[in-house]
Structures are given as structure tokens and as C-alpha cells.
Write a protein that holds these residues in place. Structure first.
Motif, short mmCIF file in Angstrom:
data_model
loop_
_atom_site.label_atom_id
_atom_site.label_comp_id
_atom_site.label_asym_id
_atom_site.label_seq_id
_atom_site.Cartn_x
_atom_site.Cartn_y
_atom_site.Cartn_z
N VAL A 1 3.49 9.97 -14.09
CA VAL A 1 3.07 10.54 -12.81
C VAL A 1 4.25 11.19 -12.11
O VAL A 1 4.14 12.32 -11.60
CB VAL A 1 2.40 9.46 -11.92
N LEU A 2 5.39 10.51 -12.08
CA LEU A 2 6.57 11.07 -11.42
C LEU A 2 7.04 12.35 -12.11
O LEU A 2 7.43 13.31 -11.43
CB LEU A 2 7.70 10.05 -11.36
N LEU B 1 11.71 4.39 -8.05
CA LEU B 1 11.78 4.75 -6.64
C LEU B 1 12.94 5.71 -6.40
O LEU B 1 12.82 6.67 -5.63
CB LEU B 1 11.93 3.50 -5.77
N GLN B 2 14.05 5.47 -7.09
CA GLN B 2 15.20 6.37 -6.99
C GLN B 2 14.82 7.79 -7.44
O GLN B 2 15.21 8.77 -6.80
CB GLN B 2 16.37 5.84 -7.83
N VAL B 3 14.04 7.88 -8.50
CA VAL B 3 13.58 9.19 -8.98
C VAL B 3 12.72 9.87 -7.91
O VAL B 3 12.88 11.06 -7.64
CB VAL B 3 12.78 9.05 -10.30
N LEU B 4 11.84 9.10 -7.28
CA LEU B 4 10.94 9.65 -6.26
C LEU B 4 11.69 10.16 -5.04
O LEU B 4 11.37 11.22 -4.50
CB LEU B 4 9.90 8.60 -5.84
N VAL B 5 12.71 9.44 -4.59
CA VAL B 5 13.37 9.80 -3.33
C VAL B 5 14.64 10.62 -3.51
O VAL B 5 15.21 11.09 -2.53
CB VAL B 5 13.67 8.55 -2.47
N SER B 6 15.09 10.81 -4.73
CA SER B 6 16.38 11.50 -4.91
C SER B 6 16.35 12.94 -4.39
O SER B 6 17.29 13.36 -3.69
CB SER B 6 16.82 11.47 -6.38
N ASP B 7 15.32 13.70 -4.69
CA ASP B 7 15.26 15.08 -4.22
C ASP B 7 15.18 15.18 -2.69
O ASP B 7 15.92 15.96 -2.09
CB ASP B 7 14.11 15.84 -4.87
N PRO B 8 14.30 14.41 -2.04
CA PRO B 8 14.29 14.50 -0.57
C PRO B 8 15.62 14.06 0.05
O PRO B 8 16.07 14.66 1.04
CB PRO B 8 13.16 13.56 -0.15
#
Length: 167
Positions: free
Chosen positions: A110-111, A152-159
Motif C-alpha cells: 500500500v505504501l 511509519l518512517q516511510v509514510l512520514v519521511s516525505d512530508p
């Protein structure tokens, strides 16, 4: 209850429930394999809204169809005419199906699918929030804290990178 005036006898009610379950199972069975690209706009909007509206039912009655419906909504977020409905339905499916979908393989897939969308500067902030929240719900349901932390790190790294550039 079958003893109240106007109520259906128990056997009839149970038969009707089975009929409804079969009908919905057939609809969502087809939707879980259906792809939105090239389909008529009203049909795509209806399909993704149905998936979101029946997320709780899918989780309880047809969990084997939940992932296919999730992919349908995720693919539909790339279509401008339905993106808002698709993102909201994606979030609803993630909320209701988080325990079933919160495994490392599914969350990682999904990510990977979400990253190009979330990186797009053109993505509306409301859609970005719905997609991020849905993914975060899946991560939050993971049993292994180490895996969850990595994803979670993958999800928030770009923002986070985007915010650091603004500072």
C-alpha cells in the motif's frame, strides 16, 4: 423477533439475510477484481463509494474481498473525477479492515502504491490527509512494533522533508 406484529418469522428473516449476503457478496466479489481505468465516470464513483460505505460489512462478512476493494479505491484516486470519493473510501476501508490488512506485506505494498500520489505537488490536501490517515491506520494495527516503526518512517519521511525545506 418473529413474535411481534408485522415482524418476519425467524426462518424467513434468516433466509432473507442469506439472500442479501449472497447478493452483496456477488457485487463485492466483482468489484474486488474490477479496475476503474477506462470505465464510465458514474460507474466508478458508485463503485468506490459502495466499497467505502460497506467497509465494515466487508471486514465482518467477506474479509477475503477487502484487499481487492482497497486496491480498487487506491487505483481510483488517480482519476480526477473520483479522487475525493476514492480517498475517503480508501480511508474507510483502512479503518474497518485495519486488523485484517495490517500485515507488513500488505502495508508495504500500500505504501509503495501511495508514495507517487503523496509526493505529487498537485494532490489536494484533503485527499493527502485521507490517504495518509488510511495508511497510518494500517500501520497502527500492525503487531510488530519494529515493522510498524519502519513503515511509519516511510509514510512520514516525505512530508517531514517538505517541512524541513520550508524552515
Amino acid at each position: 423477533r418473529g413474535d411481534e406484529a408485522g415482524a418476519l418469522p425467524v426462518a424467513v428473516a434468516q433466509e432473507q439475510k442469506r439472500d442479501v449476503q449472497d447478493l452483496l457478496g456477488g457485487i463485492f466479489g466483482r468489484l474486488s477484481e474490477w479496475r476503474p481505468k477506462g470505465q464510465p465516470q458514474p460507474l466508478v464513483v458508485t463503485a468506490v463509494r459502495l466499497c467505502g460505505a460497506y467497509g465494515k460489512w466487508l471486514q465482518a462478512e467477506k474479509p477475503n474481498l477487502l484487499l481487492g476493494c482497497l486496491w480498487l479505491t487506491l487505483q481510483a484516486t488517480e482519476l480526477p473525477f473520483v479522487a475525493k470519493h476514492a480517498a475517503e473510501s480508501f480511508r474507510a476501508l483502512c479503518v474497518h479492515g485495519r486488523r485484517l490488512l495490517g500485515d507488513p506485506v500488505t502495508v508495504n505494498q500500500v505504501l509503495c502504491a501511495l508514495q507517487p500520489l503523496l509526493r505529487s505537488q498537485d494532490l489536494d490536501s484533503e485527499l493527502r490527509v485521507a490517504l495518509t490517515e488510511g495508511a497510518a491506520r494500517l500501520i497502527g494495527a500492525m503487531r510488530n512494533a519494529s515493522n510498524a516503526g519502519q513503515l511509519l518512517q516511510v509514510l512520514v519521511s516525505d512530508p517531514c522533508e517538505g517541512l524541513s525545506l520550508l524552515l
